[in-house]
Write an enzyme that holds these catalytic residues in place. Structure first.
Site, PDB file in Angstrom:
ATOM      1  N   GLU A 154      -6.787   1.108   1.665  1.00  0.00           N
ATOM      2  CA  GLU A 154      -5.990   0.689   2.821  1.00  0.00           C
ATOM      3  C   GLU A 154      -5.559   1.860   3.707  1.00  0.00           C
ATOM      4  O   GLU A 154      -4.785   1.687   4.640  1.00  0.00           O
ATOM      5  CB  GLU A 154      -4.741  -0.065   2.363  1.00  0.00           C
ATOM      6  CG  GLU A 154      -3.717   0.771   1.589  1.00  0.00           C
ATOM      7  CD  GLU A 154      -4.132   1.104   0.170  1.00  0.00           C
ATOM      8  OE1 GLU A 154      -3.832   2.221  -0.270  1.00  0.00           O
ATOM      9  OE2 GLU A 154      -4.772   0.266  -0.482  1.00  0.00           O
ATOM     10  N   ASP A 177       1.151  -1.976  -6.982  1.00  0.00           N
ATOM     11  CA  ASP A 177       2.166  -1.185  -7.692  1.00  0.00           C
ATOM     12  C   ASP A 177       3.541  -1.841  -7.603  1.00  0.00           C
ATOM     13  O   ASP A 177       4.316  -1.557  -6.683  1.00  0.00           O
ATOM     14  CB  ASP A 177       2.230   0.234  -7.123  1.00  0.00           C
ATOM     15  CG  ASP A 177       0.913   0.967  -7.243  1.00  0.00           C
ATOM     16  OD1 ASP A 177       0.054   0.526  -8.028  1.00  0.00           O
ATOM     17  OD2 ASP A 177       0.730   1.975  -6.542  1.00  0.00           O
ATOM     18  N   ASP A 186      -9.314   1.875  -6.879  1.00  0.00           N
ATOM     19  CA  ASP A 186      -8.002   1.957  -6.250  1.00  0.00           C
ATOM     20  C   ASP A 186      -8.111   2.211  -4.740  1.00  0.00           C
ATOM     21  O   ASP A 186      -9.161   2.569  -4.230  1.00  0.00           O
ATOM     22  CB  ASP A 186      -7.203   3.072  -6.922  1.00  0.00           C
ATOM     23  CG  ASP A 186      -5.702   2.889  -6.803  1.00  0.00           C
ATOM     24  OD1 ASP A 186      -5.263   1.902  -6.183  1.00  0.00           O
ATOM     25  OD2 ASP A 186      -4.961   3.742  -7.341  1.00  0.00           O
TER      26      ASP A 186
END
Length: 725
Positions: A475, A537, A472
């Protein structure tokens, strides 16, 4: 001779409207915004002695009074916009505002140098070198520029642009010509439209937002969490790579460290695509082809994509959590319903913490033995049934002391003491607000830190027979961070690639070179080190802004940009009670998302951020049976899917293909509600609640419905029944 192909009316596009409440129309003046500027249209003057034709290997450079054209093997691979500058530059600065992984740039220029002269052309051993000057207003200091054109190692040509001035330039732009309003596709994973003509796009990785324009959730997220609603330009995965309807492509050189600097793409000039990089030079690779599939392959030529383990494409990967007993119970319910399961994904293996946003995890990256007693036995038992276990990890560490578990290492403290954490400007570990807890990034520019973290992942995350994980984030590097090597401004967009390399090293050290990992953040060239990606998401809606429809758009965009294998969370992820509207999964949304991923690369479920408030695939007999049927369809397609996946990893052509790739020039080519799995299976995606039928734009050929056997003539629009399931 027409081709016999398969049609799947699986799943038509509606945009969720605002509710007309006060919240939906609340002022957003305090919300940060991107403050950008276009690449100003510039003039071009070509000296009489600078016109002509030059040859270097298979590459031909033609210069004329109106501009420049580059050809390779007799095909134009790049051309300037006629009578316009093709290189411009500037001096200025970019200021950044950051909040919990959201970044907003403010661009300010001191000089804009858009008046270009082409004074000379020289043929050298390196290539054909074009040179001239850039000028601006009366007070702007001019600069020299060069562009070296050479054969590309794989195909097409390379364009290396450099600048020279007493006061160095801070940005340089390359302006590529196109026919009038020719479609523009790419720039990483863009969730708004497949054709990006007429847009100004910041090329920066960041949180994508909650709602991204869908109301009332966007305004409410903005008001309560400082801009967390996001905008249509926000994405986890932006990078400078695009292809056009003229069948030309350009991407910056992934091996050039400057290529990951902040950039701005401007497609608002109907005759050009401008790409401005905040660096004094840029290296680009340009390609062309006779058809879109060949173009995407040419653009990716020379890249080696790691393979995806076969097991991940044969059955569903079920997102489960809650402890050993709960995982066994929920999985058994699906297996008894006849589900084809190849893996489980247990994200809370390291422990769960509860925040106001929903269930979060303990980022301590060691087994929570109280939550998962008998973990090793669970993994072995599942393996005996042919079910692999995967988990979760990200590049952050948290202080383990508040967890109160004396049996685990405090990895954050270990990294702090070894100097392995990204630092704040004051020299202390950078503590980043994650929403009710802080975390620090491992400094992936430090070889020792990267090696240490790869060992942690190999020894802890991949222990006991675990065969993969969600990798995950990636960024969130702040632009003012202090790194062991390089600057955060130059490396922010490169962080996902460094993260992917760290993960790949960890898999090798665990003696699992083909462990299955999937990423949401993306950078230039990252797919050389990562096989599988996911869309991040999404909101639990059908919406084009941030729901099911946006997942499809992101997949199409990223696919032609260099991510060949992608998928999404079945059912979406983000669920929020916005008071005026409670965003939770409906049975219909869950079923339609299952249908979507049944024709995808990987079929993986997610319980979402509010598992107890949302319908799950195992919630009851009806949802379990519906999901099981879709997994059987997914499994039945495994042989065909495997051939498509192998082609994608070999060529870089995405497995999930926009219709434009397979049937260019047809009425169906502009569809954003349809896609191909490979080149023979067309899926018409239902994207509207309550729909019982879907309009299908059929390309030429003869089409056979995969599930009913009914035949359809091509090159027309058909209305096909598409009841749920």
């Amino acid at each position: 001779m027409s081709v016999r192909r398969l049609l799947v009316p699986a799943l038509a596009v509606t945009i969720a409207a605002g509710l007309g409440s006060a919240a939906a129309t609340a002022p957003r003046a305090s919300v940060p915004v991107d403050v950008l500027d276009t690449v100003v249209p510039g003039s071009l003057q070509v000296a009489d002695g600078a016109t002509g034709t030059w040859q270097v290997g298979p590459v031909t450079v033609v210069t004329a009074a109106s501009g420049v054209r580059v050809e390779s093997a007799g095909r134009a691979v790049w051309a300037s916009e006629p009578d316009h500058a093709f290189v411009t530059g500037g001096r200025g600065s970019v200021a950044w505002e950051e909040h919990r992984g959201y970044f907003w740039p403010t661009v300010q220029y001191d000089d804009r140098l858009a008046d270009q002269t082409l004074d000379s052309v020289e043929q050298t051993a390196e290539g054909v070198v074009l040179a001239g000057t850039l000028a601006g207003g009366p007070e702007d200091e001019p600069a020299g520029w060069t562009m070296t054109v050479a054969p590309r190692a794989a195909d097409g040509a390379s364009l290396s642009v450099g600048t020279d001035a007493a006061t160095p330039l801070t940005s340089v732009a390359l302006v590529s010509g196109r026919s009038d309003h020719a479609a523009v596709h790419g720039f990483g994973e863009q969730f708004t439209d497949f054709d990006l003509d007429g847009r100004l796009l910041p090329i920066v990785d960041r949180e994508q937002g909650v709602g991204r324009g869908e109301e009332p959730i966007t305004s409410l997220a903005d008001a309560t969490n400082h801009g967390a609603g996001g905008t249509e330009a926000m994405t986890y995965a932006a990078w400078p790579s695009f292809v056009t309807g003229d069948l030309r492509g350009l991407r910056l050189d992934a091996d050039d460290p400057l290529s990951s600097a902040f950039a701005v793409a401007d497609t608002r000039d109907p005759g050009a695509v401008a790409l401005e990089l905040w660096a004094p030079s840029l290296d680009a690779q340009v390609s062309a082809a006779d058809d879109p599939i060949a173009l995407v392959a040419a653009q990716q030529a020379g890249d080696r994509h790691p393979p995806l383990a076969t097991w991940a494409t044969r059955g569903a990967i079920i997102g489960l959590q809650g402890g050993t007993a709960e995982v066994r119970r929920e999985l058994d319910r699906l297996l008894r319903a006849g589900a084809k399961v190849s893996g489980v994904w247990i994200q809370d293996w390291s422990g769960k913490r509860t925040t106001s946003f929903g269930d979060r995890l303990w980022w301590t990256w060691q087994l929570d033995r109280e939550r998962y007693p008998g973990w090793a036995r669970l993994v072995r038992d599942l393996a005996r049934e042919g079910i692999r276990t995967t988990t979760y990890v990200n590049p952050f560490l948290v202080d383990a002391a508040p967890k109160g578990d004396p049996s685990i290492r405090n990895l954050w403290a270990e990294a702090r003491d070894a100097g392995y954490l990204v630092e704040a400007p004051n020299g202390s570990p950078y503590l980043l607000d994650q929403g009710e807890f802080d975390a620090s990034l491992v400094d992936l520019t430090d070889p020792a830190a990267r090696s240490w973290y790869a060992d942690v992942i190999a020894d802890e995350v991949l222990a006991d027979g675990v065969q993969g994980f969600m990798a995950d984030f990636g960024e969130g590097l702040p632009f003012d961070a202090v790194l062991a090597d390089g600057t955060a401004a130059a490396l922010h967009n490169r962080w996902p690639t460094l993260w992917a390399r760290t993960v790949r090293l960890a898999c090798r050290r665990a003696d699992q070179p083909r462990c299955v990992t999937w990423f949401r953040s993306g950078g230039l060239g990252q797919a050389r080190d990562a096989a599988l990606f996911w869309n991040g998401d999404q909101l639990v809606t059908f919406s084009k802004y941030d729901g099911l429809a946006s997942a499809l758009l992101g997949t199409l965009s990223a696919g032609v940009s260099g991510w060949p294998l992608q998928h999404s969370d079945v059912g979406g992820y983000t669920s929020v009670n916005a008071l005026v509207k409670n965003y939770v999964r409906t049975p219909e949304l869950l079923g339609r998302w299952e249908e979507y991923q049944a024709f995808g690369v990987v079929m993986r479920t997610h319980e979402g951020n509010r598992p107890d408030d949302n319908l799950q695939v195992y919630s009851n007999a009806r949802t379990a049976e519906q999901f099981a049927r879709m997994t059987r369809l997914f499994a039945a397609l495994a042989p065909y899917r495997r051939s498509v996946v192998e082609e994608a990893t070999r060529t870089g052509v995405p497995a999930i293909r926009p219709v434009w790739l397979v049937a260019p020039g047809t009425a169906a080519a502009t569809s954003q509600r349809e896609f191909f799995l490979g080149s023979h299976l067309l899926v018409a995606q239902v994207l509207r609640a309550g729909a019982e039928a879907v309009r299908v734009d059929l390309p030429p050929g003869r089409w056979v419905h995969l599930l009913t056997g009914r035949r359809y003539a091509g090159n027309r629009t058909a209305v096909v029944r598409a009841p749920l399931g």
